[in-house]
Design a protein around this motif. Sequence first.
Motif, PDB file in Angstrom:
ATOM      1  N   LEU A 188       0.735  -1.189  -0.033  1.00 56.09           N
ATOM      2  CA  LEU A 188      -0.045   0.082   0.065  1.00 56.09           C
ATOM      3  C   LEU A 188       0.951   1.506   0.120  1.00 56.09           C
ATOM      4  O   LEU A 188       0.765   2.104  -0.484  1.00 56.09           O
ATOM      5  CB  LEU A 188      -1.033  -0.183   1.159  1.00 56.09           C
ATOM      6  N   GLY A 189       1.747   1.488   0.981  1.00 55.19           N
ATOM      7  CA  GLY A 189       2.701   2.454   1.025  1.00 55.19           C
ATOM      8  C   GLY A 189       3.411   2.520  -0.602  1.00 55.19           C
ATOM      9  O   GLY A 189       3.747   3.681  -1.008  1.00 55.19           O
ATOM     10  N   LEU A 190       3.941   1.704  -1.185  1.00 54.88           N
ATOM     11  CA  LEU A 190       4.653   1.665  -2.364  1.00 54.88           C
ATOM     12  C   LEU A 190       3.534   2.363  -3.487  1.00 54.88           C
ATOM     13  O   LEU A 190       4.061   3.143  -4.278  1.00 54.88           O
ATOM     14  CB  LEU A 190       5.006   0.234  -2.861  1.00 54.88           C
ATOM     15  N   ILE A 191       2.675   1.772  -3.519  1.00 55.35           N
ATOM     16  CA  ILE A 191       1.543   2.256  -4.633  1.00 55.35           C
ATOM     17  C   ILE A 191       1.066   3.564  -4.110  1.00 55.35           C
ATOM     18  O   ILE A 191       1.269   4.336  -5.308  1.00 55.35           O
ATOM     19  CB  ILE A 191       0.355   1.399  -4.569  1.00 55.35           C
ATOM     20  N   MET A 192       1.010   4.247  -3.056  1.00 52.77           N
ATOM     21  CA  MET A 192       0.854   5.556  -2.859  1.00 52.77           C
ATOM     22  C   MET A 192       2.041   6.566  -3.059  1.00 52.77           C
ATOM     23  O   MET A 192       1.916   7.435  -3.729  1.00 52.77           O
ATOM     24  CB  MET A 192       0.544   5.833  -1.512  1.00 52.77           C
ATOM     25  N   ASP A 193       3.270   5.973  -2.822  1.00 59.12           N
ATOM     26  CA  ASP A 193       4.433   6.408  -3.182  1.00 59.12           C
ATOM     27  C   ASP A 193       4.585   6.697  -4.869  1.00 59.12           C
ATOM     28  O   ASP A 193       4.756   7.748  -5.045  1.00 59.12           O
ATOM     29  CB  ASP A 193       5.548   5.947  -2.873  1.00 59.12           C
ATOM     30  N   ARG A 194       4.458   5.745  -5.543  1.00 59.67           N
ATOM     31  CA  ARG A 194       4.420   6.033  -6.871  1.00 59.67           C
ATOM     32  C   ARG A 194       3.534   6.679  -7.464  1.00 59.67           C
ATOM     33  O   ARG A 194       3.840   7.336  -8.591  1.00 59.67           O
ATOM     34  CB  ARG A 194       3.925   4.313  -7.712  1.00 59.67           C
ATOM     35  N   ILE A 195       2.183   6.996  -6.902  1.00 62.32           N
ATOM     36  CA  ILE A 195       1.134   7.844  -7.364  1.00 62.32           C
ATOM     37  C   ILE A 195       1.851   9.138  -7.172  1.00 62.32           C
ATOM     38  O   ILE A 195       1.641  10.020  -8.149  1.00 62.32           O
ATOM     39  CB  ILE A 195      -0.073   7.607  -6.670  1.00 62.32           C
ATOM     40  N   VAL A 196       2.510   9.364  -5.937  1.00 66.34           N
ATOM     41  CA  VAL A 196       2.997  10.762  -5.894  1.00 66.34           C
ATOM     42  C   VAL A 196       4.216  10.977  -6.875  1.00 66.34           C
ATOM     43  O   VAL A 196       4.241  12.025  -7.330  1.00 66.34           O
ATOM     44  CB  VAL A 196       3.421  11.021  -4.399  1.00 66.34           C
ATOM     45  N   VAL A 197       5.068  10.202  -7.102  1.00 69.65           N
ATOM     46  CA  VAL A 197       6.117  10.173  -8.144  1.00 69.65           C
ATOM     47  C   VAL A 197       5.324  10.391  -9.246  1.00 69.65           C
ATOM     48  O   VAL A 197       6.257  11.189 -10.113  1.00 69.65           O
ATOM     49  CB  VAL A 197       6.856   8.857  -8.183  1.00 69.65           C
ATOM     50  N   ARG A 198       4.512   9.587  -9.847  1.00 69.29           N
ATOM     51  CA  ARG A 198       4.094  10.119 -11.088  1.00 69.29           C
ATOM     52  C   ARG A 198       3.326  11.423 -11.166  1.00 69.29           C
ATOM     53  O   ARG A 198       3.717  12.102 -12.423  1.00 69.29           O
ATOM     54  CB  ARG A 198       2.816   8.919 -11.570  1.00 69.29           C
ATOM     55  N   ALA A 199       2.841  11.940 -10.111  1.00 70.64           N
ATOM     56  CA  ALA A 199       2.489  13.251 -10.085  1.00 70.64           C
ATOM     57  C   ALA A 199       3.605  14.345 -10.228  1.00 70.64           C
ATOM     58  O   ALA A 199       3.442  15.271 -11.028  1.00 70.64           O
ATOM     59  CB  ALA A 199       1.716  13.733  -8.796  1.00 70.64           C
TER      60      ALA A 199
END
Length: 213
Positions: A188-199
């Motif tokens: 879950l943490g990795l998915i949320m971090d990847r979303i922020v990185v993509r943004a």
Amino acid sequence: MRMIELAFSGQLWLDMFASLRRVLIGFLFGSLIAVPVGFLMGWYRIARAVIDPWIQFFRVIPPLAIIPLAIVTLGIDEKPKIFVIFLAAFLSSVVATYQGVISVDRTFINAARVLGANDRVIFARVIIPASTPFILVGFRIGLGSAWATVVAAELIAAQSGLGFRMQQAQLYYDLPTIFVSLIAIGILGLIMDRIVVRAEQRLTHWQERVYHD
């Protein structure tokens, strides 16, 4: 396999949803409030003089240390858990936003003034774009702090969540359940971090980047 058993029973999904809900609410509120506060601190000296001492005061107090106080004052329902997550995310984001504003090259601001831009235009066209990378880094740090805080809060007082599940598994020496909870938190943490990185990639595509092989 324990993960499959917990998934089919529905317990894993309920715990993931409970923890994710707390993290999202606390993180979103903390970040949304931190950004304008950080801009105020960086743009106005008076605001910086008034707010910065309080920020520094709470920064040296780990959010985890506030959990007992939050439980005593706010009860044992969702409020104390969300509050400590809010505080962790807020402190990370407000410092990053403030640092972004004061790091803006004065040359850009002076050039904008020479071209006739007023403070509102400079803030919207220079300060905000230049501060965006710092803000997003603060979001990433805030997410990590939010997950660490929610797990600790659930260990102390909760009836659901991944932290609560690990605590229950600890009592019965159920290592597979502990590992499953840790893996779920990491995913879950990795998915949320990847979303922020993509943004970050979309919002700061104009920024020069240096990559090393």
